[in-house]
Design an enzyme around this catalytic site. Structure first.
Site, PDB file in Angstrom:
ATOM      1  N   HIS A  18       0.880  -1.202   0.000  1.00  0.00           N
ATOM      2  CA  HIS A  18       0.000   0.000   0.000  1.00  0.00           C
ATOM      3  C   HIS A  18       0.896   1.224   0.000  1.00  0.00           C
ATOM      4  CE1 HIS A  18      -3.729   2.275   1.651  1.00  0.00           C
ATOM      5  NE2 HIS A  18      -2.872   3.129   1.117  1.00  0.00           N
TER       6      HIS A  18
ATOM      7  N   HIS B 148       1.592   5.269  -1.773  1.00  0.00           N
ATOM      8  CA  HIS B 148       1.249   6.411  -2.640  1.00  0.00           C
ATOM      9  C   HIS B 148       2.553   7.032  -3.117  1.00  0.00           C
ATOM     10  CE1 HIS B 148      -2.981   6.593  -1.120  1.00  0.00           C
ATOM     11  NE2 HIS B 148      -2.419   6.106  -0.037  1.00  0.00           N
TER      12      HIS B 148
ATOM     13  N   ASN C 175      -5.145   6.880  -6.279  1.00  0.00           N
ATOM     14  CA  ASN C 175      -5.905   8.113  -6.024  1.00  0.00           C
ATOM     15  C   ASN C 175      -5.174   9.357  -6.527  1.00  0.00           C
ATOM     16  OD1 ASN C 175      -3.978   7.856  -3.931  1.00  0.00           O
ATOM     17  ND2 ASN C 175      -5.222   9.012  -2.485  1.00  0.00           N
TER      18      ASN C 175
ATOM     19  N   LYS D   1      -9.109  -1.375  -5.705  1.00  0.00           N
ATOM     20  CA  LYS D   1      -9.154  -0.479  -4.552  1.00  0.00           C
ATOM     21  C   LYS D   1     -10.530   0.123  -4.342  1.00  0.00           C
ATOM     22  CE  LYS D   1      -7.657   2.245  -1.316  1.00  0.00           C
ATOM     23  NZ  LYS D   1      -6.685   2.131  -0.238  1.00  0.00           N
TER      24      LYS D   1
ATOM     25  N   HIS E 146     -10.284   0.885   2.093  1.00  0.00           N
ATOM     26  CA  HIS E 146     -10.029   1.938   3.079  1.00  0.00           C
ATOM     27  C   HIS E 146     -11.199   1.898   4.047  1.00  0.00           C
ATOM     28  CE1 HIS E 146      -8.369   5.909   4.419  1.00  0.00           C
ATOM     29  NE2 HIS E 146      -9.546   5.862   5.030  1.00  0.00           N
TER      30      HIS E 146
ATOM     31  N   HIS F  32      -4.291  -0.442   6.355  1.00  0.00           N
ATOM     32  CA  HIS F  32      -3.771   0.441   7.408  1.00  0.00           C
ATOM     33  C   HIS F  32      -4.611   0.381   8.691  1.00  0.00           C
ATOM     34  CE1 HIS F  32      -6.801   2.949   5.489  1.00  0.00           C
ATOM     35  NE2 HIS F  32      -6.033   3.263   4.480  1.00  0.00           N
TER      36      HIS F  32
ATOM     37  N   ASP G 148       1.410   2.680   3.458  1.00  0.00           N
ATOM     38  CA  ASP G 148       0.502   3.818   3.260  1.00  0.00           C
ATOM     39  C   ASP G 148       1.271   5.127   3.297  1.00  0.00           C
ATOM     40  OD1 ASP G 148      -1.797   5.189   2.655  1.00  0.00           O
ATOM     41  OD2 ASP G 148      -2.535   5.227   4.715  1.00  0.00           O
TER      42      ASP G 148
ATOM     43  N   HIS H 299       2.737  14.577   1.017  1.00  0.00           N
ATOM     44  CA  HIS H 299       2.107  15.852   0.642  1.00  0.00           C
ATOM     45  C   HIS H 299       3.125  16.950   0.918  1.00  0.00           C
ATOM     46  CE1 HIS H 299      -2.017  14.362   0.197  1.00  0.00           C
ATOM     47  NE2 HIS H 299      -1.871  13.681   1.310  1.00  0.00           N
TER      48      HIS H 299
END
Ligand code: NCD
Ligand code: ZN
Length: 344
Positions: free
Chosen positions: A14, A16, A42, A100, A137, A175, A248, A252
């Site tokens: 998992h 990003h 995403n 997902k 999720h 998660h 996870d 950002h």
């Protein structure tokens, strides 16, 4: 005392990595530790089709340093409109080994997600036929529900009814952050498993407030109390194959973290494996790391375990305060701290 640990090359199931400049920065960090990863879809717009997933894979492959081996697996982001034929196409092209499911509105870029599980019934039937897990999720999004109860309520109100309706579907609850989730998964049949992040085993909710409010530790699901952290850690080190590694890691830029309405997500990938190693070692369970990181996830997905190994050495690693990215900065998990393990 153990000074060096060599394990089968692990999977981050998992992760990003975003796109463009952020991807250029973070992908080499993951590729230096993991051989394969489930890359979250995403993006803006989300990766909802095989075609978009294949195009994303091209961009990912171009960003992997040439001396590193790394295979991205990209689950499609299910929407109310995802057809069974699209699931089959993604499977046959080799790009997806899972799908997902975000409840609409649950987290970053989840607005176009599934509003009612009944709407993807056909997609689910194809996944069952192909043995593909549904990655969930697991948080309710009802604003009247206490933020810290979102996961528990999801289990009782959505996951349990879903499992009764489609008992043959493989599900990964992602998660996990609560004792309730650990107990629920432990007592469920072999179709249900869970990923565990480094932050949900290393941090409790005090990390949101220690030294003043810290938006860099704000993530979904939100960090929980110490007894919940303990339970999740115990699950990770239990040797139960239902629990496996998924960071996870969700980078950002600083400007999007340090503001009103700041995004959820910890950038945990920079030293993910060293952080897991540190926590497993503190718990006296370093011998459980390899299966958690490299066996159980692949086995649950029904894919081959990786060949090759990675080596960790017991040597101090100072986590940078930040990385420069695209005119902004990225603050990693445990910025400025010293970790007791590093990659060889
Ligand atoms: C993730 C993100 O930023 O994409 N954030 C997070 O806090 N985990 C989304 C997600 O996985 O929920
Ligand atoms: Zn995520």
């Amino acid at each position: 005392m153990i000074k060096e640990l060599t394990i089968t090359a692990p999977d981050d199931l998992h992760l990003h990595i975003r796109d463009e400049a952020m991807m250029q920065l973070v992908l080499p960090h993951s590729a230096a530790q993991f051989r394969r990863a489930t890359i979250m879809p995403n993006l803006k717009p989300p990766v909802t089709t095989t075609e978009l997933a294949l195009a994303y894979r091209e961009r990912i492959m171009a960003a992997i340093p040439s001396n590193m081996l790394f295979t991205p697996l990209i689950p499609l982001y299910l929407t109310d409109k995802t057809a069974g034929t699209e699931i089959r196409r993604a499977y046959e092209s080799g790009i997806s080994r899972a799908m997902k499911y975000y409840p609409a509105g649950a987290t970053t870029n989840s607005d176009s997600a599934v509003t009612n599980i009944e709407n993807i019934r056909e997609a689910i039937d194809v996944m069952i036929e192909l043995g593909m897990p549904l990655l969930i999720h697991g948080e309710v999004t009802d604003p009247s529900v206490d933020f810290f109860d979102r996961e528990s309520r999801f289990i009782d109100e959505i996951l349990e009814p879903l499992r009764r309706k489609v008992p043959d579907l493989k599900i990964v609850m992602e998660h996990i952050s609560t004792k309730h989730a650990v107990d629920y998964i432990t007592s469920a049949d072999s179709k249900l498993a869970a990923t565990i992040t480094p932050h949900h085993i290393a941090l409790n909710r005090n990390a949101l407030f220690a030294g003043g409010i810290n938006p860099h530790n704000f993530c979904f699901p939100i960090l929980k109390s110490e007894d919940n952290r303990q339970a999740v850690l115990e699950a990770a080190i239990s040797g139960n194959p239902k629990f496996f590694l998924g960071t996870d890691s969700a980078p950002h830029a600083r400007a999007n973290k340090e503001r009103t309405g700041g995004f959820g997500g910890l950038y945990s990938a920079f030293a993910a494996l060293p952080i897991y190693a540190e926590e497993f070692e503190k718990a006296g369970a370093l011998d459980k790391l390899e299966a958690f990181a490299s066996f159980y996830g692949a086995d649950f997905y029904g894919i081959e375990r990786n060949s090759g190994t990675v080596t960790l050495i017991k040597e101090a690693l100072t986590i940078p305060d930040y990385f420069d990215v695209d005119g902004d900065q990225l603050v990693p998990m445990r910025a400025g701290d010293m970790i007791s393990w590093r990659m060889a």
